[in-house]
Design an enzyme around this catalytic site. Structure first.
Site, PDB file in Angstrom:
ATOM      1  N   SER A  15       4.833   3.394   4.859  1.00 35.22           N
ATOM      2  CA  SER A  15       4.403   2.091   4.523  1.00 35.22           C
ATOM      3  C   SER A  15       2.844   1.979   5.247  1.00 35.22           C
ATOM      4  O   SER A  15       2.650   2.828   6.132  1.00 35.22           O
ATOM      5  CB  SER A  15       5.164   1.114   5.186  1.00 35.22           C
ATOM      6  N   SER A 145      -3.573   0.246  19.636  1.00 34.53           N
ATOM      7  CA  SER A 145      -3.812  -1.071  18.986  1.00 34.53           C
ATOM      8  C   SER A 145      -4.786  -1.700  19.863  1.00 34.53           C
ATOM      9  O   SER A 145      -4.671  -1.516  21.104  1.00 34.53           O
ATOM     10  CB  SER A 145      -2.371  -2.028  18.811  1.00 34.53           C
ATOM     11  N   TYR A 158       4.813  -4.900  23.236  1.00 30.81           N
ATOM     12  CA  TYR A 158       3.774  -4.387  22.412  1.00 30.81           C
ATOM     13  C   TYR A 158       2.591  -3.772  23.263  1.00 30.81           C
ATOM     14  O   TYR A 158       2.191  -2.664  22.816  1.00 30.81           O
ATOM     15  CB  TYR A 158       3.639  -5.083  21.090  1.00 30.81           C
ATOM     16  N   PHE A 191      -5.175  -5.070  10.479  1.00 31.90           N
ATOM     17  CA  PHE A 191      -5.158  -4.307   8.831  1.00 31.90           C
ATOM     18  C   PHE A 191      -4.101  -5.122   8.033  1.00 31.90           C
ATOM     19  O   PHE A 191      -3.227  -5.436   8.616  1.00 31.90           O
ATOM     20  CB  PHE A 191      -4.824  -2.938   9.106  1.00 31.90           C
ATOM     21  N   THR A 193      -1.473  -4.716   6.202  1.00 33.76           N
ATOM     22  CA  THR A 193      -0.660  -3.938   5.684  1.00 33.76           C
ATOM     23  C   THR A 193       0.903  -4.917   5.704  1.00 33.76           C
ATOM     24  O   THR A 193       0.746  -5.948   5.902  1.00 33.76           O
ATOM     25  CB  THR A 193      -0.243  -2.883   6.838  1.00 33.76           C
TER      26      THR A 193
HETATM   27  N1  LIG Z   1      -1.459  -3.431  10.596  1.00 32.45           N
HETATM   28  C1  LIG Z   1      -2.067  -3.827  11.719  1.00 32.45           C
HETATM   29  O1  LIG Z   1      -2.865  -4.631  11.715  1.00 32.45           O
HETATM   30  C2  LIG Z   1      -2.098  -2.928  13.105  1.00 32.45           C
HETATM   31  C3  LIG Z   1      -2.883  -3.236  14.218  1.00 32.45           C
HETATM   32  C4  LIG Z   1      -2.634  -2.355  15.104  1.00 32.45           C
HETATM   33  C5  LIG Z   1      -1.738  -1.324  15.280  1.00 32.45           C
HETATM   34  N2  LIG Z   1      -1.035  -0.973  14.210  1.00 32.45           N
HETATM   35  C6  LIG Z   1      -0.074  -0.202  14.697  1.00 32.45           C
HETATM   36  O2  LIG Z   1      -0.286   0.761  13.251  1.00 32.45           O
HETATM   37  C7  LIG Z   1       1.010   1.606  13.005  1.00 32.45           C
HETATM   38  C8  LIG Z   1       1.305   1.262  11.582  1.00 32.45           C
HETATM   39  O3  LIG Z   1       1.381   0.122  11.392  1.00 32.45           O
HETATM   40  P1  LIG Z   1       1.496  -0.659   9.762  1.00 32.45           P
HETATM   41  O4  LIG Z   1       0.742  -1.940   9.875  1.00 32.45           O
HETATM   42  O5  LIG Z   1       1.102   0.459   8.964  1.00 32.45           O
HETATM   43  O6  LIG Z   1       3.174  -1.095   9.860  1.00 32.45           O
HETATM   44  P2  LIG Z   1       4.104  -1.006   8.666  1.00 32.45           P
HETATM   45  O7  LIG Z   1       5.358  -1.789   8.943  1.00 32.45           O
HETATM   46  O8  LIG Z   1       3.408  -1.007   7.491  1.00 32.45           O
HETATM   47  O9  LIG Z   1       4.331   0.709   8.708  1.00 32.45           O
HETATM   48  C9  LIG Z   1       5.234   1.176   9.807  1.00 32.45           C
HETATM   49  C10 LIG Z   1       6.223   2.023   9.451  1.00 32.45           C
HETATM   50  O10 LIG Z   1       6.871   2.560  10.580  1.00 32.45           O
HETATM   51  C11 LIG Z   1       8.138   2.830  10.237  1.00 32.45           C
HETATM   52  N3  LIG Z   1       9.039   2.706  11.528  1.00 32.45           N
HETATM   53  C12 LIG Z   1       9.347   1.593  12.226  1.00 32.45           C
HETATM   54  N4  LIG Z   1       9.888   2.094  13.615  1.00 32.45           N
HETATM   55  C13 LIG Z   1      10.352   3.483  13.214  1.00 32.45           C
HETATM   56  C14 LIG Z   1      11.075   4.508  13.871  1.00 32.45           C
HETATM   57  N5  LIG Z   1      11.816   3.980  15.120  1.00 32.45           N
HETATM   58  N6  LIG Z   1      11.306   5.385  13.523  1.00 32.45           N
HETATM   59  C15 LIG Z   1      10.495   5.837  12.407  1.00 32.45           C
HETATM   60  N7  LIG Z   1       9.729   5.103  11.530  1.00 32.45           N
HETATM   61  C16 LIG Z   1       9.592   3.787  12.059  1.00 32.45           C
HETATM   62  C17 LIG Z   1       8.563   1.586   9.351  1.00 32.45           C
HETATM   63  O11 LIG Z   1       9.732   1.974   8.745  1.00 32.45           O
HETATM   64  C18 LIG Z   1       7.397   1.558   8.314  1.00 32.45           C
HETATM   65  O12 LIG Z   1       7.179   2.283   7.356  1.00 32.45           O
HETATM   66  C19 LIG Z   1       2.053   0.878  13.985  1.00 32.45           C
HETATM   67  O13 LIG Z   1       2.094   1.763  15.172  1.00 32.45           O
HETATM   68  C20 LIG Z   1       1.143  -0.417  14.345  1.00 32.45           C
HETATM   69  O14 LIG Z   1       1.648  -0.926  15.686  1.00 32.45           O
HETATM   70  C21 LIG Z   1      -1.212  -1.708  13.137  1.00 32.45           C
END
Ligand SMILES: NC(=O)c1ccc[n+]([C@@H]2O[C@H](COP(=O)([O-])OP(=O)(O)OC[C@H]3O[C@@H](n4cnc5c(N)ncnc54)[C@H](O)[C@@H]3O)[C@@H](O)[C@H]2O)c1
Length: 252
Positions: A15, A145, A158, A191, A193
């Site tokens: 994802s 993050s 977090y 982002f 997502t």
């Molecule tokens: N999207 C944003 O704005 C944003 C901002 C800052 C940081 N992040 C970080 O980026 C990373 C990706 O986020 P995203 O937006 O793509 O989220 P997302 O929810 O689209 O993807 C996260 C993926 O991690 C998997 N996951 C969750 N817990 C898990 C576990 N215990 N073991 C294995 N897989 C696991 C989920 O199944 C999912 O497919 C995360 O660490 C998030 O904290 C995202």
């Protein structure tokens, strides 16, 4: 590090940021293993990009080890991009005046911070056995993050976990330098997502409008582009790179 012909594990690759990264690395000739929860869309995404799916929870040793074995059976493991993670709201004192849940705090820290160390240690141990290619053996990209510095109210577990990831980056790079393994962290801002897809459009629009320039949410391909650059640029090591359009989050 050239990923062409090497294997790469992308955690959270089913994802969002991880899926975009898996896609990009596959187009560069890497043998990609998507590590994600059994309940995720990992199988479908892997099928679409001709990758392999390893169902695993990043906090579990055996399952992560199995994913690394799967990758190594294909080709030497040269890179890991660790995107698995999730949020989890918690106030220090709840509405009724009770102390916030220690269980929730521990759960979010476990998935985001302990999971990062688990992936780092297992991947690095495997990479340490690689032959050197152009003076390096492997590279691990972690995901923090902007909440590591500007955690908002409700983000205490977090923000703690993401600050921990930023904190481990330099010491990991120093620790693994003698093995010629690099560790670098990307700290995304906002982002577009599935994490944000749950929010109403109005809230998403206002989040995008809060980014100084470019005045919008980031797209996962921009994260993927930086992850690939980190892998390819041997001088990037021990640093946490903000990828955020100059946003500085407010208290709420
Ligand atoms: N999207 C944003 O704005 C944003 C901002 C800052 C940081 N992040 C970080 O980026 C990373 C990706 O986020 P995203 O937006 O793509 O989220 P997302 O929810 O689209 O993807 C996260 C993926 O991690 C998997 N996951 C969750 N817990 C898990 C576990 N215990 N073991 C294995 N897989 C696991 C989920 O199944 C999912 O497919 C995360 O660490 C998030 O904290 C995202």
């Amino acid at each position: 590090m050239d990923v062409n012909g090497a294997s790469v594990v992308v955690t959270g690759g089913a994802s969002g940021l991880g899926a975009a990264t898996a896609r990009r690395l596959a187009t560069r000739g890497a043998r990609v293993v998507i590590l994600d929860l059994p309940t995720s869309a990992g199988k479908e995404v892997a099928h679409e990009i001709n990758a392999l799916f390893a169902p695993a929870d990043v906090t579990e040793t055996e399952a992560v080890q199995a994913a690394i074995d799967l990758a190594t059976n294909e080709a030497p493991l040269r890179a890991v991009v660790h995107c698995a993670g999730r949020g989890g709201a918690l106030r220090i004192i709840d509405r009724d005046g009770n102390p916030g849940s220690l269980e929730t705090y521990e759960q979010v820290v476990r998935i985001n911070l302990v999971g990062s160390f688990n992936v780092l240690r297992l991947a690095a141990a495997r990479m340490a056995g690689n032959d050197e290619v152009e003076d390096e053996r492997g590279v691990v990209v972690l995901t923090s993050s902007v909440a590591a510095w500007e955690g908002q109210i409700g983000q205490i577990p977090y923000a703690s976990a993401k600050a921990g990831i930023a904190g481990m980056t330099l010491v990991a790079a120093r620790d693994l330098a003698s093995r010629k393994i690099r560790v670098t962290t990307i700290a995304p801002g906002l982002f577009d997502t599935p994490i944000l897809a749950r929010l109403p459009q109005k809230v998403r629009d206002s989040l995008g409008a809060s980014v100084p320039h470019p005045n919008r949410l980031g797209v996962p391909e921009e994260y993927a582009a930086l992850a690939l650059h980190v892998i390819e640029n041997p001088m990037l090591n021990g640093e946490t790179i903000r990828l955020d359009g100059a946003i500085r989050m407010q208290a709420r």
